[in-house]
Design an enzyme around this catalytic site. Sequence first.
Site, short mmCIF file in Angstrom:
data_model
loop_
_atom_site.label_atom_id
_atom_site.label_comp_id
_atom_site.label_asym_id
_atom_site.label_seq_id
_atom_site.Cartn_x
_atom_site.Cartn_y
_atom_site.Cartn_z
N HIS A 28 0.17 -1.72 -0.35
CA HIS A 28 0.22 -0.32 0.26
C HIS A 28 0.92 0.95 -0.02
CE1 HIS A 28 -3.45 -2.91 1.26
NE2 HIS A 28 -2.58 -2.76 1.89
N SER A 82 16.06 19.86 -16.85
CA SER A 82 15.21 20.82 -17.25
C SER A 82 15.39 21.66 -18.01
CB SER A 82 13.94 21.69 -15.92
OG SER A 82 13.43 22.62 -15.79
N GLU A 112 9.74 7.46 -17.13
CA GLU A 112 8.67 7.88 -17.44
C GLU A 112 8.03 7.56 -18.68
OE1 GLU A 112 9.27 11.55 -14.41
OE2 GLU A 112 9.66 11.67 -16.16
N LYS A 130 17.48 20.45 -11.66
CA LYS A 130 16.36 19.16 -11.61
C LYS A 130 17.61 17.61 -12.76
CE LYS A 130 13.16 17.87 -11.53
NZ LYS A 130 11.56 18.97 -12.70
#
Length: 475
Positions: free
Chosen positions: A157, A278, A291, A284
């Site tokens: 969970h 970025s 992704e 970043k």
Amino acid sequence: MSDMMWGGRFTKAEEKNALDFNASISYDCRMYKEDIAGSKAHAKMLARHGIISKEDCEKITEGLSAIKKEIDDGKFPFSIELEDIHMNVEKRLTDDIGDAGARLHTARSRNDQCALDLHMYMKRQIGRVAEKLISVEEALLEAAEKYKDVILPGYTHMQRAQPVLFAHHMLCYFAMLERDFKRLEECYDMADMSPIGACALAGTTYPTNPLEEAEELHFSKVYGNSLDAVSDRDYLLQFLSFASICAMHLSRLSEEFIYWSTSEFHFIELDDGYSTGSSIMPQKKNPDMCELIRGKTGRVYGSLIGLLTVMKGLPLAYDKDMQEDKEGVFDAIDTLYFALDIYAGMISTMTVNGKHTREVLEHDFSNATDMADYLAKKGLPFRQAHAVVGGAVHYCIEHHKVLHDLTMEEFKSMSPLFEEDILEALKIENCVKNRESYGGTGPKSVERQKAHGKEAVAAMKEKAAQWKESMAFLG
């Protein structure tokens, strides 16, 4: 009259927009090796049975070899007016060698020719995908060995649950991909069936021998029903099902890598070669490969659902709807191939922050189950032990402690069964070490899993080599 190769009964040419809509050469040109190999085998079979002359067979074979070289060299002028790879090759062959080329299509239809090309193409691509899948399996095994002593929180969970070895976690994904390879074996078996000889749907009046062509093209079996041969796309659906499940496994791993590489988790760092930055925020480092793979999983699912939808209402035998079988399959092959390739490199180059993953376990209750097991082994029924430990956790939260911060006086107040050895039982290393049940996270169990993994990879490599050798004749 239409000048198309099928245009004898037509009185006018196909409208330009209809021609563009109908054509598939923009994507089925990738099957040119299979198409040419199938045509060579067909010509040889026709000549062996006296359906065409040996001289015609020789001309056809030489002409097809010349066309293949031209395509290999990127010099062949594909024509949308000729619709597909089959007609492009046949028209050029006929232009080059005359009537001999026009005899090639005897005892054959584009229906069984197209199906044959797809079967061969899938066999070849399954071998390529298998090699990439094995590379990921090897990377997982290497990571499990490299970081064999690293302990990290296991989750349910998305809440900290119990400590596990990092190797155990990686081997879970190994097991997923091992099942994927078994599904890939089923895909190869279903693709390894020749449809040639079925013609349009009913077979042929010529004295052909489909078994000869199948053997020439390295098929192990032939369809026993001509209607089934030209209408079957189960082998494509089987591959898309495999691809969807495999992509789902990679997507799950992507999800974890994305979490783990955040500052909040800081469990791993992905190599710069598999990360991006970025355009506005200089600090970043984004896990874009993960992704993208997570996002492209939906694309693979779409190909499966798309073909299932195409096939769901089709009457026997061939229908033009089935031209929609290729683009989704081709896209799924390409997507999965690159995703596996990316993951093999990404796993091999990542860094695991083992010191940090271990430290976070000192500040949570991942050893609570071990405390309950301790009491149960002392004779307290487990459900009562569970309640005692639940109360202990509540007490610790109120007093800003964790379980191994408790004093013996506090332990005793919770249960007289606690002795000094409870502190050993609560040590994170012991929580892992003591779980030597079959398939558990204990070091000996994980070593058994790694040994199995090495044996499994060896078997996979042998199988993939057989598939590659079987299709090597395509060049």
